[in-house]
Design an enzyme around this catalytic site. Structure first.
Site, short mmCIF file in Angstrom:
data_model
loop_
_atom_site.label_atom_id
_atom_site.label_comp_id
_atom_site.label_asym_id
_atom_site.label_seq_id
_atom_site.Cartn_x
_atom_site.Cartn_y
_atom_site.Cartn_z
N SER A 112 -50.24 9.20 -20.33
CA SER A 112 -49.92 8.11 -21.25
C SER A 112 -49.06 7.07 -20.53
O SER A 112 -48.16 7.42 -19.76
CB SER A 112 -49.13 8.64 -22.45
OG SER A 112 -48.60 7.55 -23.18
N TYR A 170 -43.10 14.84 -25.40
CA TYR A 170 -44.43 14.27 -25.06
C TYR A 170 -44.43 13.76 -23.62
O TYR A 170 -45.36 14.05 -22.85
CB TYR A 170 -44.73 13.14 -26.04
CG TYR A 170 -46.08 12.48 -25.87
CD1 TYR A 170 -47.25 13.15 -26.20
CD2 TYR A 170 -46.19 11.17 -25.40
CE1 TYR A 170 -48.50 12.54 -26.07
CE2 TYR A 170 -47.42 10.54 -25.26
CZ TYR A 170 -48.58 11.23 -25.61
OH TYR A 170 -49.80 10.62 -25.47
#
Ligand code: NDP
Length: 242
Positions: free
Chosen positions: A137, A150
Site C-alpha cells: 500500500s 496495517y
C-alpha cells in the site's frame, strides 16, 4: 491449455477487477474468496458470459492447508499456474497507543502470513516464465495515526518481494508488488466520513480516488508480455499520492 491466473480476494474490490481483466487478457482465472461465495460466483459468471474461463475457490489465505488446496484445485481444474496475484487483504485501523493485540494479530495473519503462504505455494507451482504479484500500500509513506498494524503488515510484504525474486533466480519468474493509493472499495470507504473521503481523494495531484480498474491495468501489465523485464519492484500505483 490456457494460461492460468490465481487472484486471491477476487470476490470484491480490486481483486474482482483484476480477475475480470486477466480473463479478458486470455487467462483462465481462479477467483479466490474468504466468505462471500455468492459474490465470487457472480465474478465467475460475468467472466463466463464473456466467453472466459473461471472458477471460484474458497480459501482463507492465512491458513496453510487452505492455500495448498487452492493451488491443488487450480492445477486439477486448469492444469497449470502461470500468474499468482495475492490481492487479499484487510485494513482494520487501531492506534498503536491502545495496544490492541487482537487487531494486530489479525492483520498480520491475513496480510503478512497470508502473503508468505501464497508466495511459498506460488514459488513451488508457478510455471517457467510466470509472474508473482503481491499487494502492498502507498500509505506506508504517510505514517497516518491508526495505520500501525496495517503498515507493519505491508512493510513485511515489501521486504519479502525482492527476497523471493532472488530465490527464483534462473526460473524466469518475476516477483513484484503493487502498492495502490486510496482506491474506491469497501476496504477504503467503510468507516470513513464523506469529508475524510473527499480529503484523501484530493491528496494525489491527479485529484481523484483510484478505481479498481486503475490497479487492474497495472497488474495486467505486470502479468502480460510487456511486463517481463520488471522484477523485484514495488510499483506505487496511486496518481502521485506520495
Ligand atoms: P476489499 O475489502 O474491497 O476486498 C477484499 C477482498 O479480500 C475480498 O474479496 C475478500 O473476500 C478478500 N479477503 C479478505 N480476507 C481474506 C482471507 N483471509 N482470505 C482470502 N481472501 C480474503 O479490499 P480492496 O479491494 O480494497 O483491497 C485489495 C488489496 O489492495 C488489499 O491487499 C489492500 O490492502 C490493498 N490496498 C487497497 C487500497 C484501497 O484504498 N482500497 C490501498 C492500498 C492497498 P470476501 O469477499 O470473501 O470477504
Amino acid at each position: 491449455m490456457a494460461k492460468t491466473a490465481i487472484v486471491t480476494g477476487a470476490s470484491r474490490g480490486i481483486g474482482r477487477s483484476i480477475a475480470k481483466r486477466l480473463a479478458s487478457d486470455g487467462f483462465a482465472v481462479v477467483v479466490n474468496y474468504a466468505g462471500n461465495g455468492a459474490q465470487a460466483q457472480e465474478v465467475v459468471n460475468e467472466i463466463r458470459d464473456a466467453d472466459g474461463e473461471a472458477l471460484a475457490v474458497k480459501a482463507d489465505v492465512s491458513q496453510p492447508e487452505e492455500v495448498e488446496q487452492l493451488f491443488k484445485k487450480t492445477i486439477e481444474s486448469f492444469g497449470r499456474v502461470d500468474v499468482v496475484v495475492n490481492n487479499a487483504g484487510i485494513m482494520p485501523l487501531s492506534q498503536i497507543t491502545k495496544g490492541d493485540v487482537d487487531t494486530f494479530d489479525k492483520v498480520i495473519a491475513i496480510n503478512l502470513r497470508g502473503t508468505f503462504l501464497v508466495l511459498a505455494q506460488a514459488a513451488q507451482n508457478v510455471a517457467e516464465g510466470g509472474r508473482i504479484i503481491a499487494f502492498s500500500s502507498s500509505v506506508l509513506a504517510k505514517s497516518f495515526p491508526t495505520y500501525g498494524p496495517y503498515i507493519a503488515s505491508k512493510a513485511g510484504v515489501e521486504g519479502m518481494v525482492p527476497v523471493l525474486a532472488n530465490e527464483l533466480r534462473g526460473r524466469n519468474i518475476t516477483v513484484n508488488a503493487v502498492a495502490p493509493g486510496p482506491t474506491g472499495t469497501d476496504l477504503f470507504l467503510n468507516g470513513k466520513t464523506p469529508y475524510q473521503i473527499e480529503q484523501l481523494s484530493k491528496l494525489p495531484p491527479l485529484e481523484r480516488l483510484g478505481q479498481p480498474e486503475d490497479i487492474a491495468n497495472v497488474v495486467s501489465f505486470l502479468a502480460g508480455p510487456d511486463g517481463g523485464w520488471v522484477n523485484a519492484q514495488i510499483l506505487r500505483t496511486n496518481g502521485g499520492f506520495a
